[in-house]
Design a protein around this motif. Sequence first.
Motif, short mmCIF file in Angstrom:
data_model
loop_
_atom_site.label_atom_id
_atom_site.label_comp_id
_atom_site.label_asym_id
_atom_site.label_seq_id
_atom_site.Cartn_x
_atom_site.Cartn_y
_atom_site.Cartn_z
N GLY A 30 0.89 -1.14 0.02
CA GLY A 30 0.07 0.00 -0.05
C GLY A 30 0.75 1.27 -0.10
O GLY A 30 0.54 2.08 -0.63
N LEU A 31 1.98 1.19 0.71
CA LEU A 31 3.00 2.46 0.82
C LEU A 31 3.42 2.67 -0.45
O LEU A 31 3.72 3.88 -0.87
N CYS A 32 3.79 1.79 -1.29
CA CYS A 32 4.28 1.71 -2.52
C CYS A 32 3.42 2.64 -3.46
O CYS A 32 3.85 3.21 -4.70
N ASP A 33 2.17 2.55 -3.41
CA ASP A 33 1.35 3.16 -4.17
C ASP A 33 1.61 4.73 -3.96
O ASP A 33 1.39 5.52 -4.97
N TYR A 34 1.77 5.19 -2.65
CA TYR A 34 2.13 6.30 -2.54
C TYR A 34 3.30 6.85 -2.90
O TYR A 34 3.54 7.97 -3.47
N VAL A 35 4.41 6.00 -2.82
CA VAL A 35 5.67 6.22 -3.46
C VAL A 35 5.74 6.35 -4.73
O VAL A 35 6.40 7.41 -5.45
#
Length: 235
Positions: A30-35
Amino acid sequence: ALDKSVRGVIFDLDETLICQKSWMKQKLNGLCDYVRAEFGVEKSALFYRAGLQIIDEGPWDRLIELAIVRSGLPYCCIDSAIENWRRILPQSIVFHPDALSILRLLNDRNIPVGLVSDNPASSQRQKISLFPGDIEFQSIVLTEELGAPKPDSSGFLQSASDLRLPASQLLMVGDNPWRDALGAVRSGYAGAVIISRRGSMFNFSRTLFDESNPHDISNIFWLDSLRSIEQHKLL
């Protein structure tokens, strides 16, 4: 075998019942979507690979910080990344199959079970909300809410009180001998089981632990599967 009768079983959560690495990987996804949205596909891929390595080898409390540094992202984005990490809610948990089997066995036998868990209470409650519907706990104690992380006796004794059983009739099942086992036996529990699975977050040395705690080890048992609890006559 234990030299005392057991009428209730208390479990740790992360890496005892569920795969913590799987939970963290879902958060990382999920955090990679932000990155990706902020820094592009290439940086996102570097961040993801760095994050996976840290999930596997640690240090877990610095996962986001180190993944940012190792992937060449600007350090100033760490606060935003942490905020996004905390907001991500995985949609599933991965129960270790042997843990699920022993929980269902205990439930079928009407043996009361409890949970005593460290780590942030908000995250632990997210995981607990995803438990299978047929698994019931008669006590859930999150040590952050007590202000007394394991091996402090507060959580262990609170669970005994919740189950209305003396501590001497409880068995602790965990993955950390220094926190789960010592906390339990020094709180008067009948004994403790330490589960040592391949690929888990910790790889403790039984030799070092036993040498450091010679007066506490007689009722501490190390197993590689919870399915062998009955075989060792611990219930």
